[in-house]
Write a protein that holds these residues in place. Structure first.
Motif, PDB file in Angstrom:
ATOM      1  N   ARG A 115       0.816  -1.217   0.000  1.00 27.81           N
ATOM      2  CA  ARG A 115       0.000   0.000   0.000  1.00 27.81           C
ATOM      3  C   ARG A 115       0.853   1.272   0.000  1.00 27.81           C
ATOM      4  NH1 ARG A 115      -2.552  -1.288   5.755  1.00 27.81           N
ATOM      5  NH2 ARG A 115      -3.900   0.514   5.457  1.00 27.81           N
ATOM      6  N   PHE A 116       2.131   1.148   0.356  1.00 27.58           N
ATOM      7  CA  PHE A 116       2.999   2.324   0.444  1.00 27.58           C
ATOM      8  C   PHE A 116       3.891   2.498  -0.783  1.00 27.58           C
ATOM      9  CE2 PHE A 116       2.534   1.284   5.129  1.00 27.58           C
ATOM     10  CZ  PHE A 116       1.501   2.196   5.315  1.00 27.58           C
ATOM     11  N   ALA A 117       3.649   1.723  -1.830  1.00 27.86           N
ATOM     12  CA  ALA A 117       4.426   1.882  -3.067  1.00 27.86           C
ATOM     13  C   ALA A 117       4.283   3.316  -3.572  1.00 27.86           C
ATOM     14  CB  ALA A 117       3.937   0.900  -4.122  1.00 27.86           C
ATOM     15  N   ASP A 118       5.430   3.938  -3.867  1.00 27.30           N
ATOM     16  CA  ASP A 118       5.508   5.312  -4.366  1.00 27.30           C
ATOM     17  C   ASP A 118       5.009   6.352  -3.365  1.00 27.30           C
ATOM     18  OD1 ASP A 118       6.467   6.943  -6.446  1.00 27.30           O
ATOM     19  OD2 ASP A 118       4.425   7.348  -7.135  1.00 27.30           O
ATOM     20  N   LYS A 119       4.904   5.965  -2.079  1.00 28.05           N
ATOM     21  CA  LYS A 119       4.457   6.904  -1.038  1.00 28.05           C
ATOM     22  C   LYS A 119       5.650   7.368  -0.201  1.00 28.05           C
ATOM     23  CE  LYS A 119      -0.038   6.482  -1.784  1.00 28.05           C
ATOM     24  NZ  LYS A 119      -0.901   5.732  -0.863  1.00 28.05           N
ATOM     25  N   ARG A 120       5.458   8.531   0.402  1.00 27.90           N
ATOM     26  CA  ARG A 120       6.435   9.045   1.370  1.00 27.90           C
ATOM     27  C   ARG A 120       5.931   8.650   2.750  1.00 27.90           C
ATOM     28  NH1 ARG A 120       5.485  14.985  -0.791  1.00 27.90           N
ATOM     29  NH2 ARG A 120       3.419  14.056  -0.572  1.00 27.90           N
ATOM     30  N   LEU A 121       6.668   7.749   3.397  1.00 27.38           N
ATOM     31  CA  LEU A 121       6.205   7.109   4.618  1.00 27.38           C
ATOM     32  C   LEU A 121       7.008   7.583   5.825  1.00 27.38           C
ATOM     33  CD1 LEU A 121       4.510   4.882   6.057  1.00 27.38           C
ATOM     34  CD2 LEU A 121       6.320   3.260   5.417  1.00 27.38           C
ATOM     35  N   LEU A 122       6.289   7.965   6.877  1.00 30.99           N
ATOM     36  CA  LEU A 122       6.919   8.314   8.151  1.00 30.99           C
ATOM     37  C   LEU A 122       6.612   7.219   9.160  1.00 30.99           C
ATOM     38  CD1 LEU A 122       8.367  10.186  10.176  1.00 30.99           C
ATOM     39  CD2 LEU A 122       6.144  11.309  10.563  1.00 30.99           C
ATOM     40  N   LEU A 123       7.670   6.649   9.743  1.00 30.37           N
ATOM     41  CA  LEU A 123       7.546   5.664  10.818  1.00 30.37           C
ATOM     42  C   LEU A 123       7.994   6.328  12.106  1.00 30.37           C
ATOM     43  CD1 LEU A 123       9.240   2.903   8.729  1.00 30.37           C
ATOM     44  CD2 LEU A 123       6.872   2.800   9.440  1.00 30.37           C
ATOM     45  N   ILE A 124       7.102   6.414  13.082  1.00 33.22           N
ATOM     46  CA  ILE A 124       7.451   7.034  14.359  1.00 33.22           C
ATOM     47  C   ILE A 124       7.844   5.926  15.325  1.00 33.22           C
ATOM     48  CG2 ILE A 124       6.631   8.434  16.270  1.00 33.22           C
ATOM     49  CD1 ILE A 124       4.784   9.876  14.359  1.00 33.22           C
ATOM     50  N   GLY A 125       9.129   5.868  15.647  1.00 36.42           N
ATOM     51  CA  GLY A 125       9.660   4.813  16.497  1.00 36.42           C
ATOM     52  C   GLY A 125      11.034   4.413  16.008  1.00 36.42           C
ATOM     53  N   GLY A 126      11.872   3.937  16.920  1.00 39.66           N
ATOM     54  CA  GLY A 126      13.246   3.627  16.552  1.00 39.66           C
ATOM     55  C   GLY A 126      13.676   2.244  16.965  1.00 39.66           C
ATOM     56  N   SER A 127      12.776   1.252  16.801  1.00 39.86           N
ATOM     57  CA  SER A 127      13.148  -0.109  17.197  1.00 39.86           C
ATOM     58  C   SER A 127      12.756  -1.089  16.097  1.00 39.86           C
ATOM     59  CB  SER A 127      12.494  -0.459  18.537  1.00 39.86           C
ATOM     60  OG  SER A 127      13.062  -1.646  19.076  1.00 39.86           O
ATOM     61  N   TYR A 128      12.503  -2.349  16.491  1.00 40.34           N
ATOM     62  CA  TYR A 128      12.374  -3.417  15.501  1.00 40.34           C
ATOM     63  C   TYR A 128      11.190  -3.243  14.559  1.00 40.34           C
ATOM     64  CZ  TYR A 128      15.945  -5.765  18.222  1.00 40.34           C
ATOM     65  OH  TYR A 128      17.113  -6.071  18.865  1.00 40.34           O
ATOM     66  N   SER A 129      10.059  -2.759  15.062  1.00 40.96           N
ATOM     67  CA  SER A 129       8.897  -2.581  14.179  1.00 40.96           C
ATOM     68  C   SER A 129       9.198  -1.551  13.104  1.00 40.96           C
ATOM     69  CB  SER A 129       7.671  -2.154  14.989  1.00 40.96           C
ATOM     70  OG  SER A 129       7.205  -3.202  15.794  1.00 40.96           O
ATOM     71  N   ALA A 130       9.782  -0.432  13.513  1.00 41.44           N
ATOM     72  CA  ALA A 130      10.108   0.612  12.538  1.00 41.44           C
ATOM     73  C   ALA A 130      11.131   0.092  11.532  1.00 41.44           C
ATOM     74  CB  ALA A 130      10.642   1.847  13.250  1.00 41.44           C
ATOM     75  N   GLU A 131      12.133  -0.597  12.025  1.00 41.21           N
ATOM     76  CA  GLU A 131      13.168  -1.143  11.140  1.00 41.21           C
ATOM     77  C   GLU A 131      12.567  -2.080  10.103  1.00 41.21           C
ATOM     78  OE1 GLU A 131      15.802  -4.968  11.444  1.00 41.21           O
ATOM     79  OE2 GLU A 131      16.175  -3.637  13.137  1.00 41.21           O
TER      80      GLU A 131
END
Length: 459
Positions: free
Chosen positions: A197-213
């Protein structure tokens, strides 16, 4: 007068609950007299987090969706670090497989062990536990359960309770100034079901651990235009590929623009909150619930499993986790032996002294390497008290450390590496397709050898 058999309730049939079922079955198979064990599972099948569903929010029975599993999830740690000591991958698959299997393959592995045990008859599926009450004079629990299929409510009495519901199912959802003005999609990682669903999207992930990675790299793999991870404590510090980067904490949102504490601002199309999970046990009275951050030694649990205030109540898998399946086994075998009175619990004062001793050890943990060793020592302490097969925990620690080093070298290719089983000595097979090129996570594809595709060496 014939003494009535003890009755034990296990709440949850994910990997921890399945470990408890296996532990009692192992004791019974060796000739021990075991209690009457009933396991309540609100999902339609066992496996806990490993049960993928397209649903988010609520399931077909109106219950909160338990699983955070998503399409194309592959193990983010080597299988050699989670392997059961008494049910190996070699035994299950009959041949070596790679070190990083996808979700269907890992579910197949834990399902195979449970099926071999013949314990499914002890599980009541689509049964949601609503309330657990302890009668102190009678020293018994009353458990109220909804049968979701028959739409009935039942009440049963048990001598001891094992809580095996996990703690990565109730999302921690913080607020951010202005986020209500963001026009795009905002979800928690618990609701993430696929990166397409995020193809060609600008995605922000808030968090700095395994899920974000993992969600970040999955989204990059599936064609996201830009992946940005916002950290609170510090950057993960990997050598991110072009199109993936890290920035400090979000300060506020203004429509589609996120402003960060270092003065940067960027425009995004979607936001995923990778902000962790909370301990959540709504069926327990407040004085029986763990109230702890997600850490390696939650307070109030003797040997990390038995509730100090009421040692007839036990928790499995309540810790933050480096080790997983084999740690749940070590805990389950110990709890089983407490219930079977093979291990005599010390008095409350001695139990608290033991808790305090391990909390002091945990306070001395200063980095990830020390954290892995701490959990290895914790598991060793449990196994030495039971008949669970001891395995080379120091070697598993070294596997974890090698895994961490591989990720630092290349976050995109570490899943192509292979390790040797601590349990059997077997070297893992190289998967037929490099992880970045593999878009099919099915069991059939994984175990096949596609025509014209040869084994590719680790890069």
């Amino acid at each position: 007068m014939v003494q009535q058999r003890k009755r034990i309730a296990i709440i949850g049939a994910g990997p921890s609950g399945m470990a408890a079922l296996r532990a009692f079955k192992a004791a019974e198979s060796s000739g021990a007299e075991v209690p009457d064990v009933v396991c309540y599972e609100k999902q339609d099948d066992w496996g806990g987090q490993w049960n993928y569903t397209w649903r988010t929010g609520t399931d077909r029975n109106g219950e909160p969706v338990h699983s955070s599993m998503y399409r194309n999830l592959w193990s983010n740690g080597p299988k050699e670090a989670l392997e059961f000591a008494e049910y190996t991958f070699d035994h299950h698959f009959g041949r070596p497989i790679s070190s990083y299997p996808p979700r269907e393959v890992l579910w197949d592995y834990i399902n195979g062990r449970a099926m071999e045990s013949g314990v499914k008859e002890s599980v009541r599926f689509a049964h949601a536990v609503r309330r657990v009450e302890f009668d102190e004079p009678a020293e018994r629990f009353t458990v109220t359960v909804d049968d979701l299929r028959r739409k009935t409510t039942l009440t049963e009495v048990f001598d001891e309770i094992i809580v095996a519901t996990g703690h990565f199912t109730f999302p921690n959802v913080p607020d951010f100034d202005g986020i209500e003005t963001f026009p795009g999609e905002v979800i928690h990682a618990h609701e993430f079901r696929g990166a397409e669903r995020f193809a060609d999207k600008r995605l922000l992930l808030i968090g700095g651990s395994y899920s974000a990675e993992d969600i970040g790299i999955q989204s990059h793999k599936m064609g996201a235009r830009q992946v940005t991870m916002s950290y609170r404590s510090g950057p993960q510090g990997f050598a991110w590929p072009a199109g993936v980067d890290e920035v400090p904490q979000v300060q506020r949102f203004d429509g589609s623009v996120a402003h960060f504490v270092d003065g940067q601002s960027r425009e995004f199309d979607a936001v995923v909150l990778c902000t962790g999970y909370l301990h959540h046990y709504p069926f327990l009275p407040h004085d029986s619930r763990i109230d702890s951050p997600n850490n390696l030694y939650p307070d109030g649990l003797y040997r990390g499993v038995t509730w100090q205030r009421n040692p007839r109540l036990h928790y499995l898998g309540a810790q933050d986790q480096w080790f997983t399946f084999n740690m749940f086994d070590a805990q389950a075998w110990f709890v089983r032996d407490v219930i079977l009175q093979r291990f005599t619990l010390p008095d409350a004062e001695a139990r608290q002294a033991h808790i305090d001793e391990w909390k002091r050890k945990y306070a001395a943990v200063v980095d990830d390497d020390a954290a892995v060793r701490f959990q290895g020592d914790y598991i060793r302490d449990l196994i030495e008290l039971t008949d669970y097969p001891m395995f080379d925990l120091d070697e598993v620690v070294e596997t974890f450390l090698a895994w961490k080093a591989d990720k630092k070298v290349d976050i995109l290719t570490y899943r192509d590496k292979v390790y040797r089983s601590v349990m059997t000595g077997t070297m893992a097979a190289v998967h037929h397709t490099a992880w970045m090129d593999e878009l099919d996570d099915s069991r059939e594809r994984y175990l096949s050898t596609p025509v014209g595709v040869g084994a590719q060496p680790p890069r």
